[in-house]
Design a protein around this motif. Structure first.
Motif, mmCIF file in Angstrom:
data_model
loop_
_atom_site.group_PDB
_atom_site.id
_atom_site.type_symbol
_atom_site.label_atom_id
_atom_site.label_comp_id
_atom_site.label_asym_id
_atom_site.label_seq_id
_atom_site.Cartn_x
_atom_site.Cartn_y
_atom_site.Cartn_z
ATOM 1 N N ARG A 76 0.816 -1.218 0.000
ATOM 2 C CA ARG A 76 0.000 0.000 0.000
ATOM 3 C C ARG A 76 0.843 1.258 0.000
ATOM 4 N NH1 ARG A 76 -3.466 0.116 4.950
ATOM 5 N NH2 ARG A 76 -2.055 -1.448 5.834
ATOM 6 N N TYR A 77 2.021 1.187 0.606
ATOM 7 C CA TYR A 77 2.919 2.346 0.707
ATOM 8 C C TYR A 77 4.301 1.916 0.228
ATOM 9 C CZ TYR A 77 -0.882 3.654 3.842
ATOM 10 O OH TYR A 77 -2.123 3.904 4.385
ATOM 11 N N PRO A 78 4.526 1.915 -1.080
ATOM 12 C CA PRO A 78 5.743 1.294 -1.639
ATOM 13 C C PRO A 78 7.041 2.042 -1.384
ATOM 14 C CG PRO A 78 4.417 2.298 -3.374
ATOM 15 C CD PRO A 78 3.600 2.373 -2.132
ATOM 16 N N LYS A 79 6.997 3.341 -1.089
ATOM 17 C CA LYS A 79 8.230 4.100 -0.898
ATOM 18 C C LYS A 79 8.641 4.098 0.574
ATOM 19 C CE LYS A 79 7.657 7.186 -4.853
ATOM 20 N NZ LYS A 79 7.599 8.599 -5.302
ATOM 21 N N PHE A 80 9.930 3.821 0.807
ATOM 22 C CA PHE A 80 10.409 3.728 2.190
ATOM 23 C C PHE A 80 10.158 5.012 2.960
ATOM 24 C CE2 PHE A 80 13.502 4.281 5.561
ATOM 25 C CZ PHE A 80 13.421 3.065 6.229
ATOM 26 N N ARG A 81 10.486 6.143 2.382
ATOM 27 C CA ARG A 81 10.312 7.407 3.114
ATOM 28 C C ARG A 81 8.844 7.719 3.370
ATOM 29 N NH1 ARG A 81 14.033 12.206 1.062
ATOM 30 N NH2 ARG A 81 13.032 13.116 2.908
ATOM 31 N N GLU A 82 7.977 7.210 2.531
ATOM 32 C CA GLU A 82 6.547 7.358 2.775
ATOM 33 C C GLU A 82 6.160 6.635 4.063
ATOM 34 O OE1 GLU A 82 2.404 6.675 0.217
ATOM 35 O OE2 GLU A 82 4.229 5.553 -0.283
ATOM 36 N N ARG A 83 6.812 5.502 4.292
ATOM 37 C CA ARG A 83 6.526 4.730 5.504
ATOM 38 C C ARG A 83 7.245 5.288 6.724
ATOM 39 N NH1 ARG A 83 7.711 0.838 1.568
ATOM 40 N NH2 ARG A 83 9.732 0.291 2.502
ATOM 41 N N SER A 84 8.462 5.793 6.549
ATOM 42 C CA SER A 84 9.295 6.179 7.694
ATOM 43 C C SER A 84 9.101 7.627 8.128
ATOM 44 C CB SER A 84 10.778 5.946 7.362
ATOM 45 O OG SER A 84 11.204 6.808 6.320
ATOM 46 N N GLU A 85 8.317 8.400 7.384
ATOM 47 C CA GLU A 85 8.136 9.807 7.723
ATOM 48 C C GLU A 85 6.668 10.158 7.949
ATOM 49 O OE1 GLU A 85 10.267 12.236 4.902
ATOM 50 O OE2 GLU A 85 12.096 11.038 5.077
ATOM 51 N N ASN A 86 5.884 9.147 8.266
ATOM 52 C CA ASN A 86 4.471 9.326 8.567
ATOM 53 C C ASN A 86 4.217 8.779 9.970
ATOM 54 O OD1 ASN A 86 1.684 7.985 8.778
ATOM 55 N ND2 ASN A 86 1.388 9.326 6.997
ATOM 56 N N VAL A 87 3.706 9.596 10.859
ATOM 57 C CA VAL A 87 3.558 9.207 12.268
ATOM 58 C C VAL A 87 2.804 7.892 12.424
ATOM 59 C CG1 VAL A 87 2.607 9.833 14.521
ATOM 60 C CG2 VAL A 87 3.646 11.580 13.088
ATOM 61 N N ASP A 88 1.644 7.802 11.793
ATOM 62 C CA ASP A 88 0.817 6.611 11.967
ATOM 63 C C ASP A 88 1.510 5.359 11.462
ATOM 64 O OD1 ASP A 88 -1.172 8.176 13.086
ATOM 65 O OD2 ASP A 88 -2.240 8.456 11.195
ATOM 66 N N LEU A 89 2.197 5.477 10.320
ATOM 67 C CA LEU A 89 2.877 4.311 9.765
ATOM 68 C C LEU A 89 4.098 3.938 10.589
ATOM 69 C CD1 LEU A 89 2.641 5.006 5.928
ATOM 70 C CD2 LEU A 89 1.237 3.466 7.313
ATOM 71 N N VAL A 90 4.835 4.929 11.066
ATOM 72 C CA VAL A 90 5.999 4.659 11.913
ATOM 73 C C VAL A 90 5.574 3.897 13.159
ATOM 74 C CG1 VAL A 90 7.748 5.707 13.404
ATOM 75 C CG2 VAL A 90 7.415 6.569 11.081
ATOM 76 N N VAL A 91 4.507 4.339 13.787
ATOM 77 C CA VAL A 91 4.026 3.671 15.003
ATOM 78 C C VAL A 91 3.535 2.266 14.683
ATOM 79 C CG1 VAL A 91 2.261 3.721 16.804
ATOM 80 C CG2 VAL A 91 3.478 5.824 16.185
ATOM 81 N N GLU A 92 2.757 2.137 13.610
ATOM 82 C CA GLU A 92 2.227 0.822 13.243
ATOM 83 C C GLU A 92 3.348 -0.171 12.969
ATOM 84 O OE1 GLU A 92 -0.527 -1.310 9.775
ATOM 85 O OE2 GLU A 92 -0.485 0.874 9.945
ATOM 86 N N ILE A 93 4.350 0.241 12.208
ATOM 87 C CA ILE A 93 5.446 -0.665 11.848
ATOM 88 C C ILE A 93 6.306 -0.991 13.072
ATOM 89 C CG2 ILE A 93 7.529 -0.909 10.462
ATOM 90 C CD1 ILE A 93 6.102 0.894 8.359
ATOM 91 N N SER A 94 6.577 0.029 13.885
ATOM 92 C CA SER A 94 7.376 -0.201 15.093
ATOM 93 C C SER A 94 6.715 -1.211 16.018
ATOM 94 C CB SER A 94 7.590 1.113 15.852
ATOM 95 O OG SER A 94 8.245 2.084 15.058
ATOM 96 N N LEU A 95 5.379 -1.217 16.037
ATOM 97 C CA LEU A 95 4.634 -2.087 16.947
ATOM 98 C C LEU A 95 4.352 -3.467 16.366
ATOM 99 C CD1 LEU A 95 2.040 0.410 18.472
ATOM 100 C CD2 LEU A 95 4.029 -0.589 19.614
ATOM 101 N N GLN A 96 4.594 -3.673 15.081
ATOM 102 C CA GLN A 96 4.299 -4.988 14.495
ATOM 103 C C GLN A 96 5.025 -6.118 15.234
ATOM 104 O OE1 GLN A 96 5.131 -4.451 10.306
ATOM 105 N NE2 GLN A 96 3.019 -3.901 9.840
#
Length: 395
Positions: free
Chosen positions: A90-110
């Motif tokens: 859904r979010y193919p670009k790394f910086r799209e994932r690493s610079e978005n609060v909600d995505l950073v939290v979601e991924i960190s908590l996986q």
């Protein structure tokens, strides 16, 4: 029900000698045996591993008596997890994932939701501060980091500005706060930064490198230019560590991945003084913040790493844990150092390597981890087994 570990006889003498500072905690006690919980019980116990005052990982780093070694894994949030792979669709670009609060939290908590590690590390990248320092970059799939205008002249370095985290990466602070709210003290929330020499290497080389020709050319022909760049990274990373601590990070790991490309003499000129500056600066404002230093392939520099003043040295798997303990000395804790490739082995083999590492590390001042990040393609079930076995250990 299978037990998490077989009976083991641990070394009867401590590998740590001499006194420890009050901050570092007491010397390691003599060991006799490891006790184990049944596999399946260990993860269930994770919620009680920390205390209301501080997480298990922080207690261990401070040299306090703990019932087992805390465990987390570098790159524990990432491409080996099916949940992360689905999110990347859904979010193919790394910086799209690493610079978005909600995505950073979601991924960190996986990994936290599945494995309950004792450390929950922020999902980010060591190059995240670069745009805030006037250094454009991107992370290209299949290629890695790309610095569009490498810094190889005095004029280019003069354009680099000091990093102000509050202005450039507010999402990092927000994410750390949310992570603290989520995991409370059941695990330590970990931040991280890149070390000056490693950041400079990326910026001078233009990305990853095999030979480090460009930065060594700069170091050995125009060292004043490189020292100017290193000083800018030093000031900025010290500020970034403080910012992370102010927003919830309970320990911060410094990655000096490329410093081990230096000879010991060059390490003492181009890396160690700047690591010391960072540690000294952080100690002035955050004296109790645990700092971890990781440098892959550091066997030739091992005795020099504690001179930086960090609380923990993270060993790669190419150093025997018992020998690493002796070489590092008494006043620093240790992290590591299972070979990431072990996670491709059988569950019995994974267990054996965990016991061996814990046995050699001793029962004070050890954080169980890999000697490098989890590799792409690692079976997720083997990572689950690693955590189960590790959490079943009892000193």
């Amino acid at each position: 029900m299978a037990t998490a570990c077989p009976p083991l006889s641990l070394p009867s003498t401590s590998l740590l000698r001499g006194g420890r500072s009050a901050r570092a905690g007491p010397r390691r006690r003599q060991l006799s045996a490891v006790r184990c919980s049944a596999v399946g019980e260990a993860v269930a116990e994770a919620a009680s591993a920390g205390t209301a005052e501080e997480p298990l990982l922080v207690s261990a780093i401070r040299g306090k008596k703990v019932e087992r070694p805390p465990v987390w894994l570098m790159r524990q949030a990432g491409r080996y997890m099916k949940s992360y792979q689905l999110l990347c669709e859904r979010y193919p670009k790394f910086r799209e994932r690493s610079e978005n609060v909600d995505l950073v939290v979601e991924i960190s908590l996986q990994p936290w939701k599945v494995f309950k590690p004792d450390g929950v590390i922020l999902f980010s990248d060591i190059l995240t501060p670069l745009p805030g320092m006037n250094i454009p970059f991107d992370i290209v799939k299949g290629k890695g980091p790309v610095i569009y205008d490498p810094l190889r002249t005095a004029a280019a370095v003069n354009e680099v500005r000091e990093f102000v985290p509050e202005e450039w990466v507010p999402y990092v602070g927000q994410a750390l706060n949310l992570l603290r709210q989520e995991v409370k003290n059941e695990a330590a929330v970990l931040g991280f930064v890149g070390a000056p020499f490693t950041l400079a290497s990326y910026c001078v080389e233009g990305g990853s490198s095999k030979n480090f020709t460009m930065i060594k050319k700069l170091a050995f022909s125009e060292p004043a230019i490189l020292h100017n760049l290193l000083q800018k990274f030093t000031t900025s990373m010290a500020n970034y560590i403080k910012y992370q601590a102010d927003n919830g990070a309970q320990a911060v790991q410094i990655f000096d991945s490329w410093a081990t490309e230096l000879s010991p003499a060059d390490f003492e000129e181009f890396s160690l003084p700047y690591l010391k500056q960072i540690v000294d600066s952080v100690r002035e404002t955050h004296p109790d913040l645990p700092l971890i230093l990781y440098a892959s392939g550091s066997g030739g520099l091992l005795e020099r790493l504690p001179l930086s003043g960090v609380d923990v040295v993270s060993l790669d798997w190419m150093v025997d844990m018992a020998e690493g303990r002796k070489r590092l000395g008494a006043n620093v804790a240790v992290q590591g150092n299972v070979d990431p490739g072990v996670l491709f082995g059988s569950k019995e083999f994974i267990s054996k390597r965990i016991y061996d590492t814990v046995q050699k590390a001793g029962n004070v001042g050890h954080v169980l981890n890999l000697g490098h990040g989890i590799k792409v393609g690692t079976p997720e079930e083997n990572v689950a087994h690693f955590f189960e076995v590790a959490k079943g250990i009892r000193y």
